[in-house]
Design a protein around this motif. Sequence first.
Motif, PDB file in Angstrom:
ATOM      1  N   THR A  39     118.322  -1.580  37.650  1.00  0.00           N
ATOM      2  CA  THR A  39     117.120  -0.750  37.771  1.00  0.00           C
ATOM      3  C   THR A  39     116.998  -0.173  39.169  1.00  0.00           C
ATOM      4  OG1 THR A  39     115.922  -1.995  36.080  1.00  0.00           O
ATOM      5  CG2 THR A  39     114.602  -0.739  37.653  1.00  0.00           C
ATOM      6  N   GLU A  40     117.224  -0.994  40.181  1.00  0.00           N
ATOM      7  CA  GLU A  40     117.102  -0.519  41.562  1.00  0.00           C
ATOM      8  C   GLU A  40     118.194   0.486  41.902  1.00  0.00           C
ATOM      9  OE1 GLU A  40     117.136  -4.250  43.567  1.00  0.00           O
ATOM     10  OE2 GLU A  40     114.945  -4.451  43.513  1.00  0.00           O
ATOM     11  N   ARG A  41     119.384   0.280  41.359  1.00  0.00           N
ATOM     12  CA  ARG A  41     120.458   1.249  41.580  1.00  0.00           C
ATOM     13  C   ARG A  41     120.128   2.562  40.880  1.00  0.00           C
ATOM     14  NH1 ARG A  41     126.783   0.801  39.730  1.00  0.00           N
ATOM     15  NH2 ARG A  41     125.807   1.070  37.693  1.00  0.00           N
ATOM     16  N   ASN A  42     119.602   2.470  39.663  1.00  0.00           N
ATOM     17  CA  ASN A  42     119.179   3.679  38.954  1.00  0.00           C
ATOM     18  C   ASN A  42     118.097   4.417  39.731  1.00  0.00           C
ATOM     19  OD1 ASN A  42     120.852   3.602  36.697  1.00  0.00           O
ATOM     20  ND2 ASN A  42     119.484   2.249  35.565  1.00  0.00           N
ATOM     21  N   ASN A  43     117.152   3.667  40.287  1.00  0.00           N
ATOM     22  CA  ASN A  43     116.091   4.282  41.088  1.00  0.00           C
ATOM     23  C   ASN A  43     116.679   5.092  42.237  1.00  0.00           C
ATOM     24  OD1 ASN A  43     114.126   3.050  39.518  1.00  0.00           O
ATOM     25  ND2 ASN A  43     113.688   1.424  40.990  1.00  0.00           N
ATOM     26  N   HIS A  79     113.501  -0.419  45.455  1.00  0.00           N
ATOM     27  CA  HIS A  79     112.514  -1.194  44.704  1.00  0.00           C
ATOM     28  C   HIS A  79     111.608  -0.235  43.942  1.00  0.00           C
ATOM     29  CE1 HIS A  79     108.966  -3.734  43.977  1.00  0.00           C
ATOM     30  NE2 HIS A  79     109.819  -4.746  44.022  1.00  0.00           N
ATOM     31  N   ASP A  80     111.113  -0.682  42.796  1.00  0.00           N
ATOM     32  CA  ASP A  80     110.297   0.181  41.942  1.00  0.00           C
ATOM     33  C   ASP A  80     109.136   0.833  42.687  1.00  0.00           C
ATOM     34  OD1 ASP A  80     111.780  -0.060  39.657  1.00  0.00           O
ATOM     35  OD2 ASP A  80     110.521  -1.598  38.734  1.00  0.00           O
ATOM     36  N   SER A  81     108.435   0.072  43.519  1.00  0.00           N
ATOM     37  CA  SER A  81     107.253   0.616  44.195  1.00  0.00           C
ATOM     38  C   SER A  81     107.627   1.737  45.163  1.00  0.00           C
ATOM     39  CB  SER A  81     106.507  -0.492  44.940  1.00  0.00           C
ATOM     40  OG  SER A  81     107.329  -1.081  45.930  1.00  0.00           O
ATOM     41  N   ILE A  82     108.742   1.565  45.887  1.00  0.00           N
ATOM     42  CA  ILE A  82     109.196   2.604  46.817  1.00  0.00           C
ATOM     43  C   ILE A  82     109.671   3.825  46.042  1.00  0.00           C
ATOM     44  CG2 ILE A  82     110.892   3.169  48.599  1.00  0.00           C
ATOM     45  CD1 ILE A  82     110.876   0.209  49.378  1.00  0.00           C
ATOM     46  N   TYR A  83     110.419   3.567  44.985  1.00  0.00           N
ATOM     47  CA  TYR A  83     110.920   4.668  44.158  1.00  0.00           C
ATOM     48  C   TYR A  83     109.780   5.483  43.558  1.00  0.00           C
ATOM     49  CZ  TYR A  83     112.407   6.937  39.862  1.00  0.00           C
ATOM     50  OH  TYR A  83     112.583   7.842  38.851  1.00  0.00           O
ATOM     51  N   GLN A  84     108.798   4.812  42.988  1.00  0.00           N
ATOM     52  CA  GLN A  84     107.703   5.517  42.326  1.00  0.00           C
ATOM     53  C   GLN A  84     106.911   6.378  43.300  1.00  0.00           C
ATOM     54  OE1 GLN A  84     105.660   2.278  40.410  1.00  0.00           O
ATOM     55  NE2 GLN A  84     107.313   1.962  38.924  1.00  0.00           N
ATOM     56  N   THR A  85     106.691   5.867  44.510  1.00  0.00           N
ATOM     57  CA  THR A  85     105.970   6.638  45.523  1.00  0.00           C
ATOM     58  C   THR A  85     106.772   7.875  45.930  1.00  0.00           C
ATOM     59  OG1 THR A  85     104.844   4.679  46.391  1.00  0.00           O
ATOM     60  CG2 THR A  85     104.988   6.590  47.845  1.00  0.00           C
ATOM     61  N   ALA A  86     108.063   7.682  46.197  1.00  0.00           N
ATOM     62  CA  ALA A  86     108.911   8.794  46.631  1.00  0.00           C
ATOM     63  C   ALA A  86     109.107   9.810  45.508  1.00  0.00           C
ATOM     64  CB  ALA A  86     110.263   8.264  47.110  1.00  0.00           C
ATOM     65  N   TRP A  87     109.290   9.318  44.285  1.00  0.00           N
ATOM     66  CA  TRP A  87     109.491  10.227  43.153  1.00  0.00           C
ATOM     67  C   TRP A  87     108.244  11.072  42.905  1.00  0.00           C
ATOM     68  CZ3 TRP A  87     113.710  11.841  40.807  1.00  0.00           C
ATOM     69  CH2 TRP A  87     113.585  12.549  39.607  1.00  0.00           C
ATOM     70  N   GLN A  88     107.071  10.449  43.007  1.00  0.00           N
ATOM     71  CA  GLN A  88     105.833  11.202  42.823  1.00  0.00           C
ATOM     72  C   GLN A  88     105.678  12.258  43.907  1.00  0.00           C
ATOM     73  OE1 GLN A  88     103.622  10.990  40.138  1.00  0.00           O
ATOM     74  NE2 GLN A  88     102.968  12.915  41.106  1.00  0.00           N
ATOM     75  N   GLN A  89     106.071  11.919  45.121  1.00  0.00           N
ATOM     76  CA  GLN A  89     105.995  12.901  46.204  1.00  0.00           C
ATOM     77  C   GLN A  89     106.916  14.086  45.926  1.00  0.00           C
ATOM     78  OE1 GLN A  89     107.373  11.735  50.186  1.00  0.00           O
ATOM     79  NE2 GLN A  89     105.569  12.755  51.027  1.00  0.00           N
ATOM     80  N   LEU A  90     108.121  13.801  45.432  1.00  0.00           N
ATOM     81  CA  LEU A  90     109.050  14.876  45.100  1.00  0.00           C
ATOM     82  C   LEU A  90     108.500  15.739  43.965  1.00  0.00           C
ATOM     83  CD1 LEU A  90     111.786  16.168  45.712  1.00  0.00           C
ATOM     84  CD2 LEU A  90     112.838  14.550  44.109  1.00  0.00           C
ATOM     85  N   LYS A  91     107.879  15.109  42.978  1.00  0.00           N
ATOM     86  CA  LYS A  91     107.269  15.861  41.880  1.00  0.00           C
ATOM     87  C   LYS A  91     106.125  16.739  42.377  1.00  0.00           C
ATOM     88  CE  LYS A  91     106.456  13.852  37.942  1.00  0.00           C
ATOM     89  NZ  LYS A  91     106.009  12.840  36.935  1.00  0.00           N
TER      90      LYS A  91
END
Length: 213
Positions: free
Chosen positions: A15-19, A147-159
């Motif tokens: 999951t973390e690698r996919n993130n 980590h999921d929390s870092i990924y979700q924050t960064a992904w939302q920023q990119l969106k």
Amino acid sequence: MATSRSSITCSSTDTERNNFLRLAQGILGPGTVIARDVLQRYITPYLLSQKVNYNLSIGYRLNKEQRNLVTNASSDGYRKFDITLIYYLLRNLVSDINDPSKPKFPNPTRGWGKSPQPLDHSISDDVERLRILRNHILSHASSASLHDSIYQTAWQQLKDIANRMGRELRKDYDKKLEDLESYTMTEAQWKDMFSKIQSIKGISKCFENETNC
């Protein structure tokens, strides 16, 4: 400060690698397309090439590959420009000149090289955000995982960047990111993605043996 290659760790869950790789795709794909479209909006490739070639203070800081890209921009356009090169040109050249056929490029709300605040939404503020995302997620990465929390924050920023830039430039960047969210790579595609990011400082050692990542 960039993380040294010797300190990089490669262990991670799937999951973390996919993130990490999904966000890398988002930055190197749609994120970079956005940056190219911004540059295209504010200066023509021909004028950019001309200005850099006659401005030694700008050109001397470019490496050979970057100089070749700029020199050939009048015929090839910006299709091979990356975020690092585009940011440098927007900050050091485009913001100080006027292309009579283009609008004037604004400076970021809080100035160049500074993190925008949440309500800073000018087009140059989002260019800063792209630079920061690229550096923090790729160039300064300490591992090939997120980590999921870092990924979700960064992904939302990119969106959010894609959404604002899409409205500003009248392009549909949202769909490309939506496609990435549900996309699963094959092993061959994993290896292709690894090869694209091996040269980015701070993470290349982690991909020397991708089975350990």
